[in-house]
Enzyme design. Structure first.
Site, PDB file in Angstrom:
ATOM      1  N   PRO A  96       0.702  -1.317   0.066  1.00 21.67           N
ATOM      2  CA  PRO A  96      -0.097   0.009   0.131  1.00 21.67           C
ATOM      3  C   PRO A  96       0.787   1.323  -0.248  1.00 21.67           C
ATOM      4  O   PRO A  96       1.968   1.162   0.564  1.00 21.67           O
ATOM      5  CB  PRO A  96      -0.924  -0.102   1.431  1.00 21.67           C
ATOM      6  CG  PRO A  96      -0.361  -1.250   1.878  1.00 21.67           C
ATOM      7  CD  PRO A  96       0.672  -2.064   1.190  1.00 21.67           C
ATOM      8  N   GLY A 100       3.744   3.866   5.070  1.00 22.14           N
ATOM      9  CA  GLY A 100       4.781   3.447   5.797  1.00 22.14           C
ATOM     10  C   GLY A 100       5.535   1.980   5.792  1.00 22.14           C
ATOM     11  O   GLY A 100       6.373   1.344   6.369  1.00 22.14           O
ATOM     12  N   SER A 103       6.789   1.280   0.111  1.00 22.34           N
ATOM     13  CA  SER A 103       6.217   1.197  -1.069  1.00 22.34           C
ATOM     14  C   SER A 103       7.140   1.906  -2.289  1.00 22.34           C
ATOM     15  O   SER A 103       7.697   1.409  -3.304  1.00 22.34           O
ATOM     16  CB  SER A 103       4.946   1.557  -1.469  1.00 22.34           C
ATOM     17  OG  SER A 103       4.635   2.737  -2.200  1.00 22.34           O
ATOM     18  N   ASP A 147      14.996   3.646   4.559  1.00 25.85           N
ATOM     19  CA  ASP A 147      13.992   2.628   3.681  1.00 25.85           C
ATOM     20  C   ASP A 147      14.807   1.985   2.394  1.00 25.85           C
ATOM     21  O   ASP A 147      14.701   0.747   2.300  1.00 25.85           O
ATOM     22  CB  ASP A 147      13.042   3.679   3.043  1.00 25.85           C
ATOM     23  CG  ASP A 147      11.594   3.921   4.183  1.00 25.85           C
ATOM     24  OD1 ASP A 147      11.858   3.469   5.172  1.00 25.85           O
ATOM     25  OD2 ASP A 147      10.465   4.328   3.507  1.00 25.85           O
TER      26      ASP A 147
END
Ligand code: PMV
Length: 307
Positions: A96, A100, A103, A147
């Site tokens: 999604p 968080g 993606s 990330d």
């Protein structure tokens, strides 16, 4: 055809403080992933299709700060390719967006790997992570780099901004239940709000970030030694500091309470906050009940993942 996939991720400890140089822990989430496929095409030019976001366009038509276009151009530039080949790129993702789960980073990593492999010069992990970091700046403004690191290496990561990524051992496996508030939140906006707080009272916020950093270090030690009983309280303590930073939300708080009431040992938001996902630590046999409780409390979806 060349194809590559990259997992989603959750931040276990240390979001936001990580932007200010404190350590954070993140782990890949393999139940969700982004995939990129690249193949030679009969029509000229570089064509990009990402049906999940309604995009089908030629590279030349996309703005230079469009993240997919920037990733493609970044690969060409890293490989010293001047003339664009005739190719078709297809992107799909079950992660999604704006929640968080990483993606944006996963799409970039998959795309950069598939494209560089297709061009016969696969980039190294270090190059993939560095290029993804550049794309993350378009999504996030001032990302810490956590990330791109966890998604590229697809391993547990102990991350300190500006330092080479370290992985950490998991002494005893544990179960995390992820609950999605369904509220899309812009990490860029939340990070910028925290920066404003910090600017008004730097000493106070440096102290809060220090406390978060200490929790992240304690959590790493607990995970490495398999002392899972320490982890839940550390998650709750981290959440209390995230609340002080004003990055929680009523929807997140509702899910955190529901998880704890259903037997989770600790719970916190994960990622930028104000929406997106929360995580809860649960004994393996209690995880389905915690997931059920999250859905009853309004979660749009849940994932049970083993670290
Ligand atoms: O919202 P996410 O999962 O991309 O995580 C953001 C984490 C922050 O610490 C808030 C920002 C960052 O760049 O580290």
């Amino acid at each position: 055809m060349s194809s590559a996939s990259a997992p989603g991720k959750i931040i276990l400890f240390g979001e936001h403080a990580v932007v200010y140089g404190r350590p954070a822990l993140a782990v890949p989430v393999r139940q969700v992933q982004a995939t990129a496929e690249v193949e030679a095409s009969s029509r000229s030019g570089v064509w990009i299709a990402a049906p999940d976001i309604g995009l089908a366009s030629e590279l030349a038509q996309l703005a230079s700060d469009q993240p997919l276009a920037a990733a493609v151009r970044g690969v060409f530039s890293a490989l010293g390719i001047a003339g664009f080949p005739a190719i078709q790129i297809r992107i799909s993702s079950s992660i999604p967006v704006a929640s968080g789960l990483g993606s944006g980073a996963a799409v970039s990593v998959a795309l950069i790997r598939a494209l560089s492999a297709h061009l016969g010069q696969p980039l190294s992990d270090e190059q993939v992570s560095a290029l993804t970091f550049e794309i993350e700046k378009l999504h996030h403004g001032t990302p810490s780099g956590i990330d791109n690191t966890v998604v590229t290496y697809a391993r547990p990561v102990y991350f300190v901004k500006g330092q080479p990524p370290e992985t950490f051992k998991v002494g005893a496996p544990f179960t995390i239940v992820i609950g999605d508030t369904g509220v899309a939140a812009s990490t860029k906006a939340v990070v910028s709000d925290v920066r404003q707080l910090w600017q008004t009272a730097p000493r106070r916020w440096e102290d809060v970030f220090d406390r978060v950093g200490k929790i992240a270090r304690q959590a790493r030690a607990a995970i490495e030694s398999g002392d899972l009983s320490a982890l839940g309280p550390l998650m709750d303590a981290n959440q209390a500091l995230l609340q002080i930073m004003s990055v929680s939300s009523p929807e997140l708080e509702r899910l955190l309470s529901a998880a704890r009431a259903a037997g989770a040992q600790g719970a916190k938001l994960s990622g930028g906050g104000r929406g997106g996902n929360m995580i809860a630590l649960a004994a393996k046999e209690k995880a389905p009940a915690v997931a059920e409780a999250l859905l009853s409390a309004g979660a749009k979806r849940t994932i049970i993942t083993q670290v």
